[in-house]
Design an enzyme around this catalytic site. Structure first.
Site, PDB file in Angstrom:
ATOM      1  CB  SER A   1      -0.916  -0.038   1.210  1.00 38.34           C
ATOM      2  OG  SER A   1      -1.728  -1.065   1.070  1.00 38.34           O
TER       3      SER A   1
ATOM      4  CB  ILE B   1       6.086 -17.353  -0.692  1.00 36.68           C
ATOM      5  CG1 ILE B   1       6.512 -18.661  -1.246  1.00 36.68           C
ATOM      6  CG2 ILE B   1       4.866 -17.463  -0.017  1.00 36.68           C
ATOM      7  CD1 ILE B   1       6.398 -20.021  -0.393  1.00 36.68           C
TER       8      ILE B   1
ATOM      9  CB  THR C   1      15.436   1.514   1.325  1.00 41.82           C
ATOM     10  OG1 THR C   1      14.223   2.022   1.734  1.00 41.82           O
ATOM     11  CG2 THR C   1      15.965   1.576   0.001  1.00 41.82           C
TER      12      THR C   1
ATOM     13  CB  CYS D   1     -25.122  -0.838  -9.344  1.00 38.01           C
ATOM     14  SG  CYS D   1     -25.063  -2.474  -9.426  1.00 38.01           S
TER      15      CYS D   1
ATOM     16  CD  GLN E   1     -30.483  -3.847  -8.234  1.00 36.79           C
ATOM     17  OE1 GLN E   1     -30.431  -4.588  -7.034  1.00 36.79           O
ATOM     18  NE2 GLN E   1     -29.801  -4.292  -9.209  1.00 36.79           N
TER      19      GLN E   1
ATOM     20  CD  GLU F   1     -28.191  -8.839  -3.928  1.00 35.81           C
ATOM     21  OE1 GLU F   1     -27.008  -9.067  -3.516  1.00 35.81           O
ATOM     22  OE2 GLU F   1     -28.954  -7.938  -4.653  1.00 35.81           O
TER      23      GLU F   1
ATOM     24  NE  ARG G   1     -23.569 -13.200  -9.137  1.00 33.86           N
ATOM     25  CZ  ARG G   1     -22.668 -12.734  -8.484  1.00 33.86           C
ATOM     26  NH1 ARG G   1     -23.207 -11.696  -7.681  1.00 33.86           N
ATOM     27  NH2 ARG G   1     -21.567 -13.157  -8.569  1.00 33.86           N
TER      28      ARG G   1
ATOM     29  CG  HIS H   1     -20.983   0.151 -11.845  1.00 27.18           C
ATOM     30  ND1 HIS H   1     -20.826   0.362 -10.152  1.00 27.18           N
ATOM     31  CD2 HIS H   1     -21.658  -1.137 -11.680  1.00 27.18           C
ATOM     32  CE1 HIS H   1     -21.600  -0.547  -9.862  1.00 27.18           C
ATOM     33  NE2 HIS H   1     -22.067  -1.475 -10.407  1.00 27.18           N
TER      34      HIS H   1
ATOM     35  CD  GLU I   1     -18.986   3.615 -10.554  1.00 29.60           C
ATOM     36  OE1 GLU I   1     -19.176   2.455  -9.640  1.00 29.60           O
ATOM     37  OE2 GLU I   1     -20.129   4.204 -10.734  1.00 29.60           O
TER      38      GLU I   1
END
Length: 552
Positions: free
Chosen positions: A14, A152, A195, A384, A388, A408, A474, A521, A523
């Protein structure tokens, strides 16, 4: 010939590899180069589509329907190239491809191993993302390797890019390593030891960085740069300070002024025109000199992690720039809102936005939010799930459909005004089907879709005759209830031609000054240069709301 820049990260995650990569791409693009970015994610999920927003943040959707890492959103906002499925791949996708080849017998009975089979597959995916050997080939492909050096999970990717660099040659590849310099308050100094160790780890793998981007709260002093250079074998001019800024749009100028793009162009033997960052300077000036402020409530389910709504946040800021105002966004947890307290929670805002989401948690709070905005004439944008819940709220309280809900959240709802899509045409034109027993991953309606927009509507004033936007869902407004909703006054201003799926709902101007819900969407297509027409109109409505008298 396509050149490659590999961006790695060390010490901690991050740090901003995505912003650093996008900023370098923007600088190179300003020099007249054709640039793309590729994100390599070391997790075993095939894509982030089924991952929790609390863990992963936003899932960014491309025009071709790929569910990708949120860094691809930064890429699209910083450069002109549009991202595709080939711009993001994971360990899971690589292993899936390798195993499919093994089952087909493509490896001719060989023992399939990480080296060479997995690493070769990674290299093929990188070359595919860069368009190598095709008319779409770019001048420079910047590959961001996810994870942290020493983990890893990242090892196969690092080995693959080491091999690819060897094959392409030293003048066709460059390595940039992003690292962290912690500030020890009690000692009053930056520490360079982490570092030194992360570069040592990278060199053990066989990778020598050409540049180090040193993340810190403040600029790194010259004496510290000298020390870092000595212990990492990176020339002093390649040790670049990358300090905290109040807007990410300052980063291209920051990196250019320290010579990163010049270093990369020299390493890659690229002869280009001078850098021109005027539009970035103008953008920063706009963000620092707003002529007003609007307050917008974003009522969502994942407000503890703002990255869950990264593109929505950025789209609102872009729209603010278009109207020369600062947009102050307050993330409100939908679980804390009810019909009883909605006024107390929301009355101080100039507009309300309800973004997407999945699952039943917090949905009733979103429905209460939509009701408050409708009844109190507050500008409302539902995206979205936000569309709804606006439909459910209208069905319950205006159309008189008692118990209206989405299957849903309530599979046995007496009035399922929102229901599972069972058949639709995908971004590439293929017809897809699913039912309640289908896998969750990769089975949504995804990617760019076009619909006709009804004349004389708010949507038409924003989009014109046709709307083309990206989807990820969906569930959809139930076609069987559209006539009842229309009779009750809900305007369905855009439908898909083939399936008659609802794309946009709104309230007439005489009923509400600005109330709209979209199934897609928007955005994902907003940029800092022009914003997005829907968000631009939303912020303008918020400004108008400021001027109107408020109910006590």
């Amino acid at each position: 010939m396509t050149k490659f820049v590999f961006v790695t990260g060390g010490v901690v995650s991050s740090l901003g590899k995505g912003i650093a990569s996008a900023s370098l791409a923007a600088i190179l693009e300003s020099r007249g180069l054709k640039v793309t970015l590729i994100k390599l994610d070391p997790y075993i999920n095939v894509d982030p589509g089924t991952m929790s927003p609390f863990q992963h943040g936003e899932v960014f959707v491309t025009d071709d329907g790929a569910e990708t890492d949120l860094d691809l959103g930064h890429y699209e906002r910083f450069i002109e190239t549009r991202m595709k499925q080939s711009n993001n791949f994971t360990t899971g996708r690589i292993y899936q491809s390798v195993l499919e080849k093994e089952r087909r017998g493509d490896y001719l009975g060989k023992t399939v191993q990480v080296i060479p089979h997995v690493t070769n597959e990674i290299q093929e995916y990188i070359k595919r993302g860069a368009g190598l050997g095709t008319p779409d080939a770019v001048d420079v492909a910047i590959c961001e390797v996810g994870g942290t050096v020493g983990d890893i999970e990242s090892l196969p990717f690092l080995e693959a890019v080491r091999q690819l660099a060897l094959k392409q040659g030293p003048n066709n590849t460059a390595f940039v390593h992003l690292t962290y310099l912690p500030w020890i308050a009690t000692a009053g100094e930056l520490k360079t030891k982490p570092t030194q160790h992360t570069v040592q780890k990278l060199r053990e793998i066989g990778i020598q960085p050409d540049a180090l981007l040193c993340r810190a709260q403040h600029q790194v002093p010259e004496e510290e740069k000298e020390k870092i250079s000595l212990f990492t074998n990176v020339p002093e001019w390649g040790v670049i300070s990358m300090w905290d800024v109040d807007t990410i749009y300052k980063v291209p100028r920051m990196l250019h002024e320290q010579g990163l793009d010049g270093l990369i162009c020299d390493k890659l033997r690229l002869n280009t025109p001078p850098t021109n960052l005027k539009r970035w300077d103008d953008l920063v000036h706009e963000t620092e000199h707003p002529q007003g402020e609007v307050k917008i409530a974003m009522v969502g389910k994942y407000v503890e992690l703002s990255d869950a709504y990264k593109s929505v946040n950025e789209a609102l800021k872009h729209a603010g720039m278009q109207s020369h105002v600062a947009v102050k966004i307050t993330h409100v947890d939908s679980e804390t809102i009810s019909d009883a307290n909605a006024r107390d929670k929301l009355s101080q805002y100039d507009a309300i936005l309800v973004p997407g989401g999945f699952g039943s948690r917090g949905v009733e709070g979103k429905i209460s939010t939509a009701r408050y905005a409708r009844e109190n004439k507050v500008p409302y944008l539902g995206i979205c799930l936000g569309m709804q819940v606006a439909t459910i709220e209208y069905a319950r309280h205006v159309a008189g459909l008692e118990g209206a809900n989405s299957t849903e959240f309530d599979p046995k709802s007496a009035n399922p005004v929102i229901a599972l899509i069972t058949e639709w045409k995908d971004a590439d034109g293929t017809v897809k089907t699913r039912d309640e027993n289908s896998d969750l991953g990769g089975t949504m309606r995804l990617g760019a879709q076009s619909s006709d927009v009804q004349a004389g509507t708010l949507a038409h004033s924003i989009y014109g005759d046709v709307v083309t936007e990206r989807h990820r869902h969906r569930y959809e407004a139930n076609v069987q209830y559209l006539d009842q909703l229309r009779e009750a006054g809900l305007v369905i201003s855009a439908l898909t031609q083939r399936e008659q799926l609802t794309e946009i709902v709104e309230l007439p101007k005489e009923v509400h000054p600005w109330y709209i819900g979209v199934q897609f969407h928007p955005e994902f297509k907003s940029t800092p240069w022009s914003g997005h027409p829907l968000f631009n109109a939303f912020v303008k409505a918020a400004i108008e709301r400021q001027k109107a008298p408020r109910k006590p």
